[in-house]
Design a protein around this motif. Structure first.
Motif, PDB file in Angstrom:
ATOM      1  N   LYS A 150      35.388 146.916 156.350  1.00  0.00           N
ATOM      2  CA  LYS A 150      34.471 147.018 155.202  1.00  0.00           C
ATOM      3  C   LYS A 150      33.970 148.447 155.015  1.00  0.00           C
ATOM      4  CE  LYS A 150      32.957 142.231 154.961  1.00  0.00           C
ATOM      5  NZ  LYS A 150      31.813 141.304 154.825  1.00  0.00           N
ATOM      6  N   GLY A 151      34.862 149.390 155.291  1.00  0.00           N
ATOM      7  CA  GLY A 151      34.499 150.792 155.107  1.00  0.00           C
ATOM      8  C   GLY A 151      34.303 151.162 153.654  1.00  0.00           C
ATOM      9  N   TYR A 152      34.718 150.275 152.743  1.00  0.00           N
ATOM     10  CA  TYR A 152      34.526 150.544 151.310  1.00  0.00           C
ATOM     11  C   TYR A 152      33.069 150.406 150.897  1.00  0.00           C
ATOM     12  CZ  TYR A 152      34.975 145.442 151.560  1.00  0.00           C
ATOM     13  OH  TYR A 152      34.836 144.119 151.904  1.00  0.00           O
ATOM     14  N   GLU A 153      32.249 149.776 151.749  1.00  0.00           N
ATOM     15  CA  GLU A 153      30.829 149.663 151.437  1.00  0.00           C
ATOM     16  C   GLU A 153      30.161 151.021 151.658  1.00  0.00           C
ATOM     17  OE1 GLU A 153      29.329 146.499 153.826  1.00  0.00           O
ATOM     18  OE2 GLU A 153      30.336 144.934 152.675  1.00  0.00           O
ATOM     19  N   GLY A 154      29.674 151.616 150.586  1.00  0.00           N
ATOM     20  CA  GLY A 154      29.085 152.947 150.679  1.00  0.00           C
ATOM     21  C   GLY A 154      30.115 154.017 150.942  1.00  0.00           C
ATOM     22  N   PHE A 155      31.357 153.777 150.493  1.00  0.00           N
ATOM     23  CA  PHE A 155      32.450 154.713 150.772  1.00  0.00           C
ATOM     24  C   PHE A 155      32.150 156.108 150.246  1.00  0.00           C
ATOM     25  CE2 PHE A 155      36.535 156.711 149.713  1.00  0.00           C
ATOM     26  CZ  PHE A 155      37.190 156.609 150.938  1.00  0.00           C
ATOM     27  N   LEU A 156      31.619 156.193 149.045  1.00  0.00           N
ATOM     28  CA  LEU A 156      31.273 157.506 148.487  1.00  0.00           C
ATOM     29  C   LEU A 156      29.958 157.422 147.728  1.00  0.00           C
ATOM     30  CD1 LEU A 156      32.015 157.104 145.268  1.00  0.00           C
ATOM     31  CD2 LEU A 156      34.309 157.693 146.012  1.00  0.00           C
ATOM     32  N   ALA A 157      29.296 158.534 147.646  1.00  0.00           N
ATOM     33  CA  ALA A 157      28.030 158.635 146.920  1.00  0.00           C
ATOM     34  C   ALA A 157      27.969 159.996 146.256  1.00  0.00           C
ATOM     35  CB  ALA A 157      26.846 158.451 147.869  1.00  0.00           C
ATOM     36  N   LEU A 158      27.369 160.033 145.104  1.00  0.00           N
ATOM     37  CA  LEU A 158      27.242 161.292 144.382  1.00  0.00           C
ATOM     38  C   LEU A 158      26.373 162.284 145.157  1.00  0.00           C
ATOM     39  CD1 LEU A 158      26.653 159.733 140.870  1.00  0.00           C
ATOM     40  CD2 LEU A 158      28.622 161.124 141.507  1.00  0.00           C
ATOM     41  N   ARG A 159      26.770 163.530 145.158  1.00  0.00           N
ATOM     42  CA  ARG A 159      25.987 164.573 145.812  1.00  0.00           C
ATOM     43  C   ARG A 159      24.839 165.005 144.907  1.00  0.00           C
ATOM     44  NH1 ARG A 159      27.879 167.133 150.185  1.00  0.00           N
ATOM     45  NH2 ARG A 159      26.895 169.090 149.651  1.00  0.00           N
ATOM     46  N   PHE A 160      23.707 165.324 145.535  1.00  0.00           N
ATOM     47  CA  PHE A 160      22.534 165.789 144.790  1.00  0.00           C
ATOM     48  C   PHE A 160      22.164 167.197 145.258  1.00  0.00           C
ATOM     49  CE2 PHE A 160      22.318 161.407 143.699  1.00  0.00           C
ATOM     50  CZ  PHE A 160      21.682 161.372 142.470  1.00  0.00           C
ATOM     51  N   PRO A 161      22.714 168.197 144.588  1.00  0.00           N
ATOM     52  CA  PRO A 161      22.411 169.584 144.968  1.00  0.00           C
ATOM     53  C   PRO A 161      20.976 169.947 144.576  1.00  0.00           C
ATOM     54  CG  PRO A 161      23.683 169.538 142.946  1.00  0.00           C
ATOM     55  CD  PRO A 161      23.616 168.128 143.426  1.00  0.00           C
ATOM     56  N   PHE A 162      20.560 171.108 145.002  1.00  0.00           N
ATOM     57  CA  PHE A 162      19.206 171.602 144.716  1.00  0.00           C
ATOM     58  C   PHE A 162      19.286 172.415 143.426  1.00  0.00           C
ATOM     59  CE2 PHE A 162      15.269 173.616 146.966  1.00  0.00           C
ATOM     60  CZ  PHE A 162      14.516 173.389 145.826  1.00  0.00           C
ATOM     61  N   ILE A 163      18.998 171.776 142.296  1.00  0.00           N
ATOM     62  CA  ILE A 163      18.983 172.441 140.997  1.00  0.00           C
ATOM     63  C   ILE A 163      17.535 172.609 140.557  1.00  0.00           C
ATOM     64  CG2 ILE A 163      19.799 172.395 138.606  1.00  0.00           C
ATOM     65  CD1 ILE A 163      22.038 172.489 140.642  1.00  0.00           C
ATOM     66  N   VAL A 164      17.167 173.823 140.165  1.00  0.00           N
ATOM     67  CA  VAL A 164      15.786 174.107 139.779  1.00  0.00           C
ATOM     68  C   VAL A 164      15.459 173.456 138.441  1.00  0.00           C
ATOM     69  CG1 VAL A 164      14.114 175.916 139.216  1.00  0.00           C
ATOM     70  CG2 VAL A 164      15.805 176.289 141.038  1.00  0.00           C
ATOM     71  N   ASP A 165      14.368 172.687 138.439  1.00  0.00           N
ATOM     72  CA  ASP A 165      13.875 172.108 137.180  1.00  0.00           C
ATOM     73  C   ASP A 165      12.711 172.931 136.642  1.00  0.00           C
ATOM     74  OD1 ASP A 165      13.849 169.806 135.215  1.00  0.00           O
ATOM     75  OD2 ASP A 165      11.788 169.687 135.974  1.00  0.00           O
ATOM     76  N   SER A 166      11.818 173.329 137.543  1.00  0.00           N
ATOM     77  CA  SER A 166      10.673 174.161 137.146  1.00  0.00           C
ATOM     78  C   SER A 166      10.129 174.874 138.375  1.00  0.00           C
ATOM     79  CB  SER A 166       9.579 173.310 136.498  1.00  0.00           C
ATOM     80  OG  SER A 166       9.102 172.337 137.414  1.00  0.00           O
ATOM     81  N   THR A 167       9.335 175.880 138.135  1.00  0.00           N
ATOM     82  CA  THR A 167       8.686 176.614 139.231  1.00  0.00           C
ATOM     83  C   THR A 167       7.179 176.528 139.049  1.00  0.00           C
ATOM     84  OG1 THR A 167       8.885 178.670 137.938  1.00  0.00           O
ATOM     85  CG2 THR A 167      10.609 178.203 139.569  1.00  0.00           C
TER      86      THR A 167
END
Length: 440
Positions: free
Chosen positions: A211-228
């Protein structure tokens, strides 16, 4: 409560599917003026929950919720009522009708299940549209679980194609790796260059069985600046900048950067950022006592795509979806009978079917699963196995092309053989359930 909702969905779905299937046989039998003696939802050995009679037909609800049936006069079916076959043939009996009429009666249940699937998919397309995540939008690639790493994927890989075919819907990535009888060739983009991964069938089978297909891949969440929100950060960063590295930590995701920055509370960190895709900036920012550098990340990096349909557009869309699901399920069936795929080890029974329903009620999900199971019921029933609609239809089709009717004794023997085969499959599938859910 969660289990109760699952059970309720399962029985509601099953009742709809069986009711529609048997209604198909019933309607077609009545079209050809064939007497229908019983029409039951669920089985009624020894007694029924309620029943009433209208005309020559007894309608009722059985107590054993494992299906349903129509008892058509003059037909050898699962009731194995051989006494009726000894009596003189009546004009309103199944056996008195031409072969082509009997053939249509036999396949009517399957046709109704396909029609039901088309109707449901049309309704889903019109009401909710077709929502999916496009692989094209995974610009930062994916993170993979342990099974993915064992196959050769690395975090950050962006999948380009499987066996030379580009993949748009992310869900197709998993199904392409699971439903296969051969090795797979996957091309990924890694560190700006194309890399080809050759995935052996044995490794894919091992992944599926674990059952390695469970959670096989997930989208990456890079550090993108929204505001400072600090003067220091506002002086050097702006919205849209991508943080590439914090000190020696490089190529990580926002949660990893966040944990590292918090560990440097009261100190400072060196930041490397990418602006507009080609400008690399380097700066040093102070870290507050709370472990913050005054930068808020973007949260809305990914948005699923939704194809909306008008009422007119939903009809061909529903038909197309039904065809795709039938084709996909048929491919799975072909793999099950091939020993090298070992998919026969994963056959499931009632528990496996019930487990696919969520613990919370969701009408869109319920109708999607009902349509899918309706197609499974149609495909399984049309298989040329005695005891199933396909078995009856096969004998009738032989009569249509040869002009020779199969004897009642042969039909009775075939019915017994078919029932034994089906019982063995039922025991095997539900035995698998017991092993997987309660023993393994």
């Amino acid at each position: 409560m969660d289990i109760a909702i699952k059970i309720l969905q399962f029985f509601l779905c099953f009742t709809i599917l069986v009711g529609i299937h048997e209604l198909g046989h019933f309607i077609m039998a009545r079209v050809f003026r064939i007497r229908v003696e019983k029409f039951y939802i669920f089985f009624d050995p020894w007694f029924s929950l309620f029943k009433f009679k209208r005309g020559n037909t007894e309608y009722g609800l059985g107590w054993l919720p494992l299906g349903g049936y129509v008892k058509i006069a003059g037909m050898i079916d699962e009731s194995m009522d051989k006494e009726q076959m000894k009596r003189p043939v009546q004009q309103d009996e199944f056996r008195a009708k031409p072969a082509w009429q009997r053939f249509l009666v036999m396949i009517a249940g399957v046709v109704m299940n396909v029609v039901l699937a088309v109707a449901i998919y049309c309704g889903i397309c019109y009401t909710w549209g077709d929502t999916y995540f496009s692989n094209k939008d995974a610009r930062w690639g994916y993170d993979f679980n342990e099974a993915g790493h064992e196959l050769g994927f690395r975090d950050g890989d962006r999948i380009l194609s499987i066996d030379g075919r580009p993949v748009d819907n992310v869900q197709e990535i998993i199904s392409s790796l699971l439903i296969t009888e051969d090795d797979r060739r996957v091309e990924v983009e890694r560190d700006g260059r194309a890399v080809t991964l050759n995935l052996p069938l044995d490794d894919l089978i091992a992944m599926r069985q674990k059952k390695g297909y469970e959670g096989f891949l997930a989208l990456r969440f890079p550090f993108i600046v929204d505001s400072t929100v600090s003067a220091a950060a506002s002086a050097v960063l702006k919205k849209g900048d991508e943080i590439l590295a914090v000190d020696d930590l490089r190529g990580a995701e926002f949660p990893d950067y966040q944990r590292y920055i918090r560990s440097r509370a009261g100190d400072s960190v060196r930041i490397e950022a990418l602006r507009e895709g080609d400008m690399v900036l380097t700066m040093t920012l102070p870290v507050s006592e709370e472990g913050l550098i005054g930068v808020a990340p973007r949260q809305d990096l990914y948005t699923p795509r939704t194809q909306e349909y008008t009422l007119r557009e939903s009809i061909p869309a529903g038909i197309r979806k039904t065809g795709e699901v039938i084709s996909s399920y048929w491919e799975q069936l072909k793999l099950i009978v091939q020993p090298k795929t070992k998919m026969y080890e994963e056959l499931g029974g009632f528990i496996a079917i019930g487990s696919i329903f969520p613990a919370a009620w969701d009408w869109q999900d319920f109708w999607m699963k009902t349509a899918f199971l309706s197609i499974i019921l149609a495909v399984m029933n049309i298989l040329p196995i005695p005891g199933l609609d396909g078995g009856h239809a096969l004998f009738t089709f032989w009569e249509m092309i040869s002009g020779r009717k199969v004897s009642d004794k042969v039909l009775e023997a075939a019915q017994y053989v078919g029932m034994i085969v089906l019982l063995m499959l039922l025991l095997y599938a539900n035995g698998n359930d017991i092993y997987r859910f309660f023993i393994k």
